[in-house]
Enzyme design. Structure first.
Site, PDB file in Angstrom:
ATOM      1  CG  ASP A 400      -2.192  -0.677   1.067  1.00 22.50           C
ATOM      2  OD1 ASP A 400      -2.452  -1.154  -0.045  1.00 22.50           O
ATOM      3  OD2 ASP A 400      -2.978  -0.727   2.037  1.00 22.50           O
ATOM      4  N   GLY A 441      -3.786   3.684  -2.562  1.00 22.37           N
ATOM      5  CA  GLY A 441      -3.277   5.035  -2.330  1.00 22.37           C
ATOM      6  C   GLY A 441      -2.422   5.630  -3.421  1.00 22.37           C
ATOM      7  CG  ASP A 462      -9.834   1.047   2.326  1.00 22.09           C
ATOM      8  OD1 ASP A 462      -8.993   1.083   1.407  1.00 22.09           O
ATOM      9  OD2 ASP A 462      -9.528   0.939   3.522  1.00 22.09           O
TER      10      ASP A 462
HETATM   11  C1  GLA Z   1      -5.629   0.637   3.432  1.00 24.33           C
HETATM   12  C2  GLA Z   1      -6.088  -0.428   2.438  1.00 24.33           C
HETATM   13  C3  GLA Z   1      -6.859  -1.515   3.159  1.00 24.33           C
HETATM   14  C4  GLA Z   1      -5.989  -2.113   4.240  1.00 24.33           C
HETATM   15  C5  GLA Z   1      -5.494  -1.021   5.190  1.00 24.33           C
HETATM   16  C6  GLA Z   1      -4.479  -1.559   6.170  1.00 24.33           C
HETATM   17  O1  GLA Z   1      -6.701   1.301   3.977  1.00 24.33           O
HETATM   18  O2  GLA Z   1      -6.869   0.120   1.428  1.00 24.33           O
HETATM   19  O3  GLA Z   1      -7.280  -2.511   2.228  1.00 24.33           O
HETATM   20  O4  GLA Z   1      -4.891  -2.750   3.632  1.00 24.33           O
HETATM   21  O5  GLA Z   1      -4.864   0.031   4.449  1.00 24.33           O
HETATM   22  O6  GLA Z   1      -3.977  -0.603   7.044  1.00 24.33           O
END
Ligand code: GLA
Length: 671
Positions: A400, A441, A462
């Site tokens: 991420d 992100g 998300d």
């Molecule tokens: C982001 C991602 C989620 C998860 C969280 C973990 O929000 O989009 O899918 O991986 O980080 O902290």
């Protein structure tokens, strides 16, 4: 003006400023931030904030702060009933200054079915755009923040100082979509026969010299015996479990005949194993801990999950068990190694357990100093981390884009991509096949994800189990669809079926999507060639959810070796998505998405809005000349043969009709 009336004006305007709702003669001013939304406003991320940006900071557009308004997130919809009595809506709009990336969004005011105002495309840093829109004769007005083509999903959008001027009547927030009529879950997936039926994708990729782990995945009565003829040298099959394991050293395309036999019969299928430069030739199918367990996943939960996956889903192709954020120890060792925390006593033993079932293990990190959840991440530790994971036997990395902005202020594409290039290099050096997921992100990731060696990349923020979010995410995937290719997939996030919720703060609960919405969700992810990642509590898989996940023909559309980009066509009633399949047939879904304008095209109220819609499939548009068979994918059955020119389909509210159009000359020998 006399002194008395001056005083009156002064007093009145002071009163006006102090009062939230102002009556001026027959006029009434109703501030947007004062209207009771009843929770009806919908947006694809977070919740709308009153007098704050969507992330809770003071609203600020182009460097100017605003004390009142609504902080939203594109896509966002707020619908109001004016009863035909409003005169104007006035205010300002613009992207909030907290946006991390350049942002490209558009504010629109839609009155009944007409666009009354548009901000045009706005970017972070633009000055707020004022509007003063005439609402005479308008019954319902929609304040919409739309995403624009190339940038989406990370847009903080402010409606500042917005107020309605009416003739004294009120303005009411109303739901954007009517509540669906309750419908019991209904199962379309046929039960698998007791005779063996192989479900492997038709193609599988591995690199020379890397550990090879794959299974023959087949349903049927146990015990079964397995064989694989033509495997690359160095790879063997366990004839009692179907697990294929070893190391293939010689590059090439191997035509392998898989056979499964039980006391009722046998089934054979040819697959191509490509030993070469590419892995993940079809989308990953698996489970990830985040949506259900947040930071609380553990070795024990992953073992249990892999047992259940193996028992109920692996025969259909589900193979990856992934721990998301929260596995990390709070500190690295003095040698710089990042171990698991106390929930993860022995990662290598865990991967060994999962591999012994012919399945795979994945974990999570970030290119910044910390992960999205504030655990230590891989910044300046890419090589040591990749090697540690390879030693453990990791098969998948979700990386991420979190906290990298702390060490890299430049938000250009090149700067965002740079740490991914490093991690790709680090993974390659280990010599292990590790699926690389460019995570949440990273802006415009589908433009550079393939060149950065990503096998998949998160295209959205998300997901949660609300129809608004699922359809917003699904709707815009046409923008990135052209980047789809074998080993290169857009990831619209985990599927929200089954028992979900623990990951995003809510108590775990059965998905809030209706049965029809779930059929739409799974069908759309299938046709998009999206990684199929579950996020539900696997111990609570009910029959309906299981039926959604074990439909071999739906899965075959997702795993089709061509991985052709899906194409979206917007119709008056929703959307048609289609993609060609390797056998010459076409997978096509008609989705009754209920575009917002449909709300005002009805004469007889809500009942009409919940109706089925008719779609017309025009064969010429799909390049089909002769006659064709229409196959109902969910039912695994031909619906009609000899169809020419066009075909009409009726689709329930928020539902889908998912079909394969099989031209006469298509070769459909293997499902
Ligand atoms: C982001 C991602 C989620 C998860 C969280 C973990 O929000 O989009 O899918 O991986 O980080 O902290």
């Amino acid at each position: 003006m006399k002194n008395g009336s001056k005083l009156f004006t002064l007093l009145f305007s002071t009163f006006s400023l102090l009062s939230n709702t102002t009556l001026y003669g027959t006029e009434k001013t109703i501030w947007l931030d004062e209207i009771d939304s009843h929770g009806y406003y919908i947006q694809d991320w977070g919740s709308p904030q009153v007098n704050r940006s969507v992330v809770g900071t003071p609203m600020s557009i182009g460097g100017r702060e605003f004390s009142r308004g609504i902080g939203a997130h594109a896509i966002s919809r707020m619908l109001f009933d004016l009863g035909g009595k409003a005169k104007k809506v006035q205010g300002m709009a613009g992207p909030d200054d907290t946006n991390l990336f350049a942002t490209n969004l558009e504010f629109k005011i839609i009155g009944d079915d007409k666009e009354l105002w548009s901000s045009g495309v706005m970017k972070r840093g633009d000055a707020a755009k004022p509007f003063n829109v005439d609402l005479s004769g308008i019954d319902k007005v929609l304040l919409l923040v739309d995403m624009c083509d190339d940038e989406f999903m990370y847009d903080h959008a402010d409606w500042a100082e917005v107020r309605f001027i009416t003739d004294g009547t009120d303005v009411r927030a109303i739901p954007v979509w009517p509540e669906p009529i309750h419908k019991e879950p209904y199962i379309l997936t046929p039960k698998a026969p007791d005779t063996p039926q192989i479900n492997n994708p038709k193609v599988y990729g591995a690199t020379p010299g890397a550990e090879f782990i794959w299974s023959v995945m087949a349903t049927g009565k146990r015990p079964m015996t397995y064989s694989a003829e033509g495997l690359p040298e160095g790879v063997d099959i366990d004839t009692t479990t179907g697990v294929m394991h070893g190391v293939a050293n010689i590059k090439g395309d191997y035509k392998v005949i898989l056979t499964v036999t039980n006391n009722l019969g046998s089934n054979s299928c040819e697959v191509t194993i490509k030993i070469g430069d590419r892995i993940s030739l079809t989308p990953v199918m698996g489970w990830s801990s985040w949506n259900c367990w947040r930071f609380d996943a553990s070795d024990e939960i992953l073992r249990r999950t892999s047992d259940i996956m193996h028992e109920k889903l692996h025969d259909y192709g589900w193979s990856y068990v992934i721990v998301d954020d929260g596995w990390e120890a709070s500190k690295r060792t003095s040698e710089g190694i990042l171990n698991g925390n106390t929930n993860w006593p022995d990662m290598k033993a865990l991967t060994g357990y999962i591999h012994s079932k012919g399945m795979k293990f994945g974990l999570y990190s970030s290119p910044g100093p910390t992960t999205c959840g504030n655990f230590p991440a891989s910044y300046k530790h890419e090589y040591i981390d990749a090697q540690t994971w390879a030693d453990w036997g990791v098969d998948y990395l979700k990386h991420d884009y979190c906290s990298h902005t702390l060490v890299e202020k430049d938000s250009s594409e090149g700067s965002i991509r740079a740490p991914y290039d490093i991690m790709r290099d680090a993974l390659d050096l280990t010599g292990r096949d590790i699926v690389f997921c460019v995570g949440y992100g990273a802006a415009r990731v589908w433009h550079w994800g393939p060149d950065a060696g990503g096998n998949q990349w998160r295209t959205t923020c998300d997901i949660t189990d609300s129809w608004n979010v699922v359809q917003a995410i699904g709707n815009c995937q046409d923008v990135c669809a052209p980047s789809t290719a074998p080993g290169r997939f857009n990831d619209p996030d985990m599927m929200v079926v089954g028992e979900v919720g623990g990951g995003w703060g809510a108590q775990k609960h059965p998905t809030l999507l209706t049965p029809d919405e779930q059929y739409s969700h799974v069908s759309l992810w299938a046709i998009l060639s999206a990684p199929l990642l579950l996020g539900c509590d696997m111990e609570k898989l009910d029959d309906f959810t299981l039926s959604l996940l074990t439909n071999r023909e739906v899965i075959a559309v997702n795993q089709d070796p061509l991985c052709a980009p899906a194409v979206k066509k917007v119709t008056e009633n929703g959307q048609i998505w289609y993609k060609p399949l390797a056998d010459g047939s076409i997978a096509l879904g008609c989705f009754n998405m209920q575009p917002y304008f449909a709300l005002w095209n009805q004469d007889d109220g809500e009942a009409m809005q919940l109706r089925d819609y008719d779609f017309e499939i025009d064969f010429a548009e799909l390049g089909i000349t002769g006659s064709a068979t229409i196959r109902d994918i969910w039912r695994n059955a031909d619906e009609i043969t000899g169809v020419k020119d066009r075909y009409n389909i009726s689709v329930p509210y928020h539902g889908v009709k998912f079909i394969r159009i099989i031209p006469e000359n298509a070769d459909v020998s293997c499902r």
